[in-house]
Write a protein that holds these residues in place. Structure first.
Motif, PDB file in Angstrom:
ATOM      1  N   MET A  46       0.818  -1.216   0.000  1.00 42.08           N
ATOM      2  CA  MET A  46       0.000   0.000   0.000  1.00 42.08           C
ATOM      3  C   MET A  46       0.852   1.267   0.000  1.00 42.08           C
ATOM      4  N   MET A  47       2.117   1.121   0.366  1.00 43.17           N
ATOM      5  CA  MET A  47       2.992   2.288   0.496  1.00 43.17           C
ATOM      6  C   MET A  47       3.816   2.540  -0.767  1.00 43.17           C
ATOM      7  N   ILE A  48       3.449   1.934  -1.875  1.00 39.59           N
ATOM      8  CA  ILE A  48       4.195   2.171  -3.110  1.00 39.59           C
ATOM      9  C   ILE A  48       4.154   3.660  -3.417  1.00 39.59           C
ATOM     10  N   THR A  49       5.318   4.204  -3.698  1.00 39.03           N
ATOM     11  CA  THR A  49       5.438   5.621  -4.024  1.00 39.03           C
ATOM     12  C   THR A  49       5.409   5.771  -5.535  1.00 39.03           C
ATOM     13  N   ASN A  50       4.630   6.693  -6.012  1.00 35.26           N
ATOM     14  CA  ASN A  50       4.553   6.921  -7.452  1.00 35.26           C
ATOM     15  C   ASN A  50       5.825   7.605  -7.928  1.00 35.26           C
ATOM     16  N   THR A  51       6.705   6.821  -8.524  1.00 38.46           N
ATOM     17  CA  THR A  51       7.945   7.349  -9.106  1.00 38.46           C
ATOM     18  C   THR A  51       8.106   6.728 -10.481  1.00 38.46           C
ATOM     19  N   THR A  52       8.883   7.358 -11.292  1.00 37.20           N
ATOM     20  CA  THR A  52       9.133   6.797 -12.616  1.00 37.20           C
ATOM     21  C   THR A  52      10.359   5.899 -12.557  1.00 37.20           C
ATOM     22  N   LYS A  53      10.448   4.966 -13.488  1.00 36.16           N
ATOM     23  CA  LYS A  53      11.605   4.068 -13.536  1.00 36.16           C
ATOM     24  C   LYS A  53      12.896   4.869 -13.694  1.00 36.16           C
ATOM     25  N   ASP A  54      12.853   5.968 -14.454  1.00 34.64           N
ATOM     26  CA  ASP A  54      14.042   6.785 -14.678  1.00 34.64           C
ATOM     27  C   ASP A  54      14.537   7.443 -13.406  1.00 34.64           C
ATOM     28  N   PHE A 101       2.073  -0.448   9.678  1.00 29.58           N
ATOM     29  CA  PHE A 101       3.253  -1.217   9.301  1.00 29.58           C
ATOM     30  C   PHE A 101       4.239  -1.294  10.468  1.00 29.58           C
ATOM     31  N   LEU A 102       4.531  -0.155  11.067  1.00 28.29           N
ATOM     32  CA  LEU A 102       5.477  -0.114  12.186  1.00 28.29           C
ATOM     33  C   LEU A 102       4.970  -0.903  13.390  1.00 28.29           C
ATOM     34  N   ASN A 103       3.671  -0.808  13.668  1.00 31.84           N
ATOM     35  CA  ASN A 103       3.101  -1.571  14.786  1.00 31.84           C
ATOM     36  C   ASN A 103       3.290  -3.076  14.577  1.00 31.84           C
ATOM     37  N   ILE A 104       3.070  -3.539  13.365  1.00 32.43           N
ATOM     38  CA  ILE A 104       3.213  -4.961  13.075  1.00 32.43           C
ATOM     39  C   ILE A 104       4.672  -5.393  13.181  1.00 32.43           C
ATOM     40  N   VAL A 105       5.570  -4.615  12.601  1.00 35.62           N
ATOM     41  CA  VAL A 105       6.995  -4.961  12.643  1.00 35.62           C
ATOM     42  C   VAL A 105       7.494  -4.953  14.085  1.00 35.62           C
ATOM     43  N   ASN A 106       7.098  -3.937  14.860  1.00 36.34           N
ATOM     44  CA  ASN A 106       7.505  -3.880  16.267  1.00 36.34           C
ATOM     45  C   ASN A 106       6.917  -5.027  17.081  1.00 36.34           C
ATOM     46  N   LYS A 107       5.677  -5.408  16.792  1.00 40.21           N
ATOM     47  CA  LYS A 107       5.043  -6.538  17.479  1.00 40.21           C
ATOM     48  C   LYS A 107       5.793  -7.832  17.172  1.00 40.21           C
ATOM     49  N   GLN A 108       6.156  -8.043  15.917  1.00 42.95           N
ATOM     50  CA  GLN A 108       6.930  -9.232  15.547  1.00 42.95           C
ATOM     51  C   GLN A 108       8.252  -9.265  16.314  1.00 42.95           C
ATOM     52  N   ALA A 109       8.954  -8.147  16.317  1.00 44.66           N
ATOM     53  CA  ALA A 109      10.251  -8.090  17.002  1.00 44.66           C
ATOM     54  C   ALA A 109      10.095  -8.363  18.491  1.00 44.66           C
ATOM     55  N   GLU A 110       9.084  -7.772  19.090  1.00 46.64           N
ATOM     56  CA  GLU A 110       8.851  -7.947  20.531  1.00 46.64           C
ATOM     57  C   GLU A 110       8.534  -9.405  20.865  1.00 46.64           C
ATOM     58  N   GLU A 111       7.651 -10.011  20.114  1.00 52.22           N
ATOM     59  CA  GLU A 111       7.259 -11.393  20.382  1.00 52.22           C
ATOM     60  C   GLU A 111       8.413 -12.366  20.141  1.00 52.22           C
ATOM     61  N   LEU A 112       9.147 -12.165  19.057  1.00 51.86           N
ATOM     62  CA  LEU A 112      10.269 -13.060  18.783  1.00 51.86           C
ATOM     63  C   LEU A 112      11.400 -12.859  19.777  1.00 51.86           C
ATOM     64  N   ARG A 113      11.587 -11.629  20.226  1.00 55.07           N
ATOM     65  CA  ARG A 113      12.624 -11.367  21.234  1.00 55.07           C
ATOM     66  C   ARG A 113      12.326 -12.165  22.503  1.00 55.07           C
ATOM     67  N   SER A 114      11.057 -12.338  22.830  1.00 55.22           N
ATOM     68  CA  SER A 114      10.701 -13.107  24.028  1.00 55.22           C
ATOM     69  C   SER A 114      11.031 -14.591  23.866  1.00 55.22           C
ATOM     70  N   CYS A 115      11.290 -15.033  22.642  1.00 57.80           N
ATOM     71  CA  CYS A 115      11.640 -16.431  22.375  1.00 57.80           C
ATOM     72  C   CYS A 115      13.144 -16.672  22.402  1.00 57.80           C
TER      73      CYS A 115
END
Length: 190
Positions: free
Chosen positions: A52-60, A117-131
């Motif tokens: 969803m975060m694709i930025t409209n840029t040209t290939k050039d 996006f950041l909430n999900i990435v931080n949640k993954q890191a937090e949960e895996l860190r507990s492992c």
């Protein structure tokens, strides 16, 4: 003489805990239908937000950069212990989150999408860190330096432009996919 059995029991308990700790990690154990790891559910959500975060840029306008993707590092970690793999994934996720905390205003992303996006990435890191035991978690300097180079040579050097962020978004997508492969490579019992 009395201490010997107690030391043996303590060592046995520690050994059982350290080898079984990954088995009890809800983020890497498949669900009851043996379909998905929690990690993969969240990783797919993070990838969806990146789409969803694709930025409209040209290939050039693509950014030329000299920061090579750390394929060798992922290859090395694919042969590491499960706990070392998880520690590496945690560091990657934390570094990604830190990168996306930088000025992304020129990327024209909806702030809500970036926050999700950041909430999900931080949640993954937090949960895996507990492992991962705190004894085995060491910041990998090479990984840290790689992400600093991404920040300096792509974002800062290009003024945090939309094109620079699109490059970072694409690189991040590759990292999330590689982390998924590493999770898949965890012990066959998972």
């Amino acid at each position: 003489m009395v201490l010997l059995p107690q030391i043996f029991i303590a060592c046995l308990f520690l050994g059982m805990y350290s080898t079984g700790s990954l088995l009890g990690c809800k983020w890497i154990v498949k669900d009851q239908d043996d379909i998905n790891h929690q990690f993969h559910v969240y990783n797919n959500r993070a990838l969806g937000f990146l789409d969803m975060m694709i930025t409209n840029t040209t290939k050039d306008a693509e950014i030329e950069h000299t920061v090579a993707f750390p394929n060798q590092l992922y290859h090395q970690k694919s042969k590491a212990t499960d706990e070392d793999k998880l520690a590496f994934i945690v560091q990657i996720l934390e570094e990604v989150a830190a990168l996306f905390e930088e000025d992304h205003s020129s990327a024209s992303w909806e702030e809500n999408t970036v926050e999700n996006f950041l909430n999900i990435v931080n949640k993954q890191a937090e949960e895996l860190r507990s492992c991962v035991s705190s004894l085995s978690f060491k910041v990998q300097r090479r990984t840290e330096m790689y992400f600093k180079r991404l920040s300096n040579e792509i974002l800062k050097k290009n003024g945090y432009s939309a094109e620079a962020w699109e490059t970072i978004r694409n690189i991040t997508e590759d990292h999330l996919r590689q982390c998924g492969f590493l999770v898949n490579s965890l012990g066959n019992a998972h």
